[in-house]
Design a protein around this motif. Structure first.
Motif, PDB file in Angstrom:
ATOM      1  N   VAL A  77       0.936  -1.656   0.010  1.00 39.69           N
ATOM      2  CA  VAL A  77      -0.178   0.578   0.312  1.00 39.69           C
ATOM      3  C   VAL A  77       1.079   1.377  -0.374  1.00 39.69           C
ATOM      4  O   VAL A  77       2.236   1.505   1.487  1.00 39.69           O
ATOM      5  N   GLY A  78       0.333   2.175  -0.846  1.00 39.95           N
ATOM      6  CA  GLY A  78       1.441   2.903  -1.356  1.00 39.95           C
ATOM      7  C   GLY A  78       0.368   4.214  -0.544  1.00 39.95           C
ATOM      8  O   GLY A  78      -0.125   4.306  -0.552  1.00 39.95           O
ATOM      9  N   MET A  79       1.285   6.075  -0.424  1.00 38.65           N
ATOM     10  CA  MET A  79       0.347   6.923   0.189  1.00 38.65           C
ATOM     11  C   MET A  79       0.550   8.196  -0.394  1.00 38.65           C
ATOM     12  O   MET A  79       2.373   8.378  -0.837  1.00 38.65           O
ATOM     13  N   VAL A 105      -7.438   3.202  -5.635  1.00 34.16           N
ATOM     14  CA  VAL A 105      -7.033   4.044  -5.122  1.00 34.16           C
ATOM     15  C   VAL A 105      -8.135   4.366  -3.780  1.00 34.16           C
ATOM     16  O   VAL A 105      -9.055   4.899  -3.991  1.00 34.16           O
ATOM     17  N   LEU A 129      -3.140   1.954  -3.181  1.00 35.51           N
ATOM     18  CA  LEU A 129      -2.731   3.265  -3.416  1.00 35.51           C
ATOM     19  C   LEU A 129      -3.760   3.952  -1.560  1.00 35.51           C
ATOM     20  O   LEU A 129      -4.763   4.871  -2.043  1.00 35.51           O
ATOM     21  N   CYS A 184     -10.492   7.406  -8.285  1.00 37.26           N
ATOM     22  CA  CYS A 184     -10.358   7.096  -6.139  1.00 37.26           C
ATOM     23  C   CYS A 184     -12.063   5.929  -6.769  1.00 37.26           C
ATOM     24  O   CYS A 184     -12.434   6.692  -6.763  1.00 37.26           O
ATOM     25  N   ASP A 201       1.401  10.516  -9.439  1.00 38.72           N
ATOM     26  CA  ASP A 201       1.236  10.367  -7.961  1.00 38.72           C
ATOM     27  C   ASP A 201       0.488   8.918  -7.744  1.00 38.72           C
ATOM     28  O   ASP A 201       0.713   7.936  -7.035  1.00 38.72           O
ATOM     29  N   LEU A 202       0.342   8.507  -8.695  1.00 44.71           N
ATOM     30  CA  LEU A 202      -0.488   6.702  -9.046  1.00 44.71           C
ATOM     31  C   LEU A 202      -0.175   6.127  -9.179  1.00 44.71           C
ATOM     32  O   LEU A 202      -0.196   4.856  -8.396  1.00 44.71           O
ATOM     33  N   ARG A 203       0.880   6.105  -9.533  1.00 44.26           N
ATOM     34  CA  ARG A 203       1.757   5.322  -9.543  1.00 44.26           C
ATOM     35  C   ARG A 203       1.836   4.167 -10.593  1.00 44.26           C
ATOM     36  O   ARG A 203       1.424   2.770 -10.022  1.00 44.26           O
ATOM     37  N   VAL A 214      -1.456   2.543 -10.047  1.00 42.60           N
ATOM     38  CA  VAL A 214      -2.674   1.802  -9.610  1.00 42.60           C
ATOM     39  C   VAL A 214      -4.199   1.859 -10.177  1.00 42.60           C
ATOM     40  O   VAL A 214      -4.793   2.867  -9.893  1.00 42.60           O
ATOM     41  N   GLN A 244       5.426   1.096  -6.971  1.00 39.11           N
ATOM     42  CA  GLN A 244       4.439   0.477  -8.164  1.00 39.11           C
ATOM     43  C   GLN A 244       3.453  -0.437  -7.138  1.00 39.11           C
ATOM     44  O   GLN A 244       3.838  -2.010  -6.378  1.00 39.11           O
ATOM     45  N   PRO A 245       3.185   0.314  -5.710  1.00 39.73           N
ATOM     46  CA  PRO A 245       2.532  -0.898  -5.033  1.00 39.73           C
ATOM     47  C   PRO A 245       1.731  -1.127  -5.890  1.00 39.73           C
ATOM     48  O   PRO A 245       0.793  -0.827  -7.024  1.00 39.73           O
TER      49      PRO A 245
END
Length: 318
Positions: free
Chosen positions: A6-8, A90, A47, A117, A81-83, A85, A43-44
């Motif tokens: 999980v990225g943030m 999201v 997010l 999202c 920023d969403l990388r 995902v 690359q999560p």
């Protein structure tokens, strides 16, 4: 069981650390159940957009509230920023309360989040999914210490950790109550940054633990108490330090925590002052509340914990 990362990303300028939330798990490197919290992961699998502002304010050093109120904005291109995902993975969580001064900005952020999202929530009635904000806390103790420790030695009556922020009507109301407490010579120790010289503050603390753990009671006064959703770390921090909170806030806390684990401050006026004076005159209420405090602490650590919330969210995709 495979571990999902999980990225943030966040609008909080000071939240830049790679180990964000790692203190909220007994496991290394941010692992909780089926997830690993890796805020900077390129690359999560999922997010978290945490109090993210879709309009970048000109001054990156301003507080979240000042940035909301600054009309000089530029649109943020969030795609990088969403990388990569997918939208369904999201998550957008609004953390700050719907103060009158920022409601319009919050609504715009919710609307913008719908483009990116799959899940959008916040502690207000106009959020796509109105809900409480899952718990984070600001003690530097390890999760294992908090989970396993007995009550620390209590040697003083009551503390309050707050700040001198006065940019909104609600913040000013809280500062007025502070001054009234001092004028009535209520006995409590005060800590925090940028407080008025007349407040008799002991200054800012690097670790909130030291301003809570030695006290039987702690004043936990929210800057917003006008809906059914908002409750903040003020309550979690107090209980995790084995204090009995004297709490001023909305009814969300009643739904989340066991009866008797905190006391309700009736109002920020003379009635509230009299209540604090009566309760803090003896430690009796704290002793009576110890079992409920112990139960509440376990609920905060294991159930309300933001990592646990994220783990349960990700589980729906397995």
């Amino acid at each position: 069981m495979s571990i999902r990362t999980v990225g943030m990303i966040t609008g909080y300028q000071s939240v830049t650390q790679s180990d964000w939330l790692w203190q909220q798990t007994p496991n290394p490197f941010g692992i909780w159940g089926n997830i690993q919290m890796l805020a900077k992961e390129p690359q999560p699998d999922f997010l978290l957009m945490y109090q993210f502002d879709f309009k970048r304010r000109v001054s990156a050093k301003q507080s979240w509230l000042s940035r909301f109120q600054n009309k000089q904005v530029e649109t943020v291109n969030v795609e990088p920023d969403l990388r990569g995902v997918p939208k369904g993975r999201v998550i957008y969580l609004m953390r700050e309360p719907p103060l009158e001064e920022v409601v319009k900005s919050n609504q715009k952020n919710y609307k913008a989040a719908q483009n990116y999202c799959g899940y959008i929530s916040g502690p207000d009635d106009f959020a796509p999914v109105p809900d409480y904000m899952p718990a984070i806390w600001y003690h530097s103790n390890s999760f294992r210490d908090l989970n396993e420790m007995p009550p620390p030695v209590k040697v003083s009556s009551c503390s309050w950790i707050t700040s001198g922020i006065n940019r909104t009507a609600n913040h000013r109301k809280r500062l007025d109550f502070l001054q009234n407490l001092r004028s009535n010579e209520i006995d409590f120790d005060l800590y925090g940054r940028n407080l008025p010289a007349t407040s008799n503050s002991s200054g800012e603390l690097k670790n909130k633990w030291y301003g809570m753990a030695p006290y039987y009671y702690n004043l936990a006064i929210e800057n917003y108490a006008d809906n059914d959703w908002y409750v903040s770390e003020k309550l979690w921090d107090s209980l995790l330090a084995w204090c009995l909170p004297i709490y001023y806030g909305g009814p969300a806390a009643d739904r989340l925590l066991p009866e008797g684990s905190f006391l309700r401050l009736p109002s920020l006026d003379e009635k509230g002052i009299a209540y604090i004076q009566e309760v803090t005159s003896t430690p009796d209420a704290w002793y009576a509340a110890k079992p409920a405090i112990a139960e509440a602490r376990q609920i905060i650590l294991h159930k309300l914990n933001l990592l646990n919330w994220l783990s349960e969210f990700v589980e729906k995709f397995d």
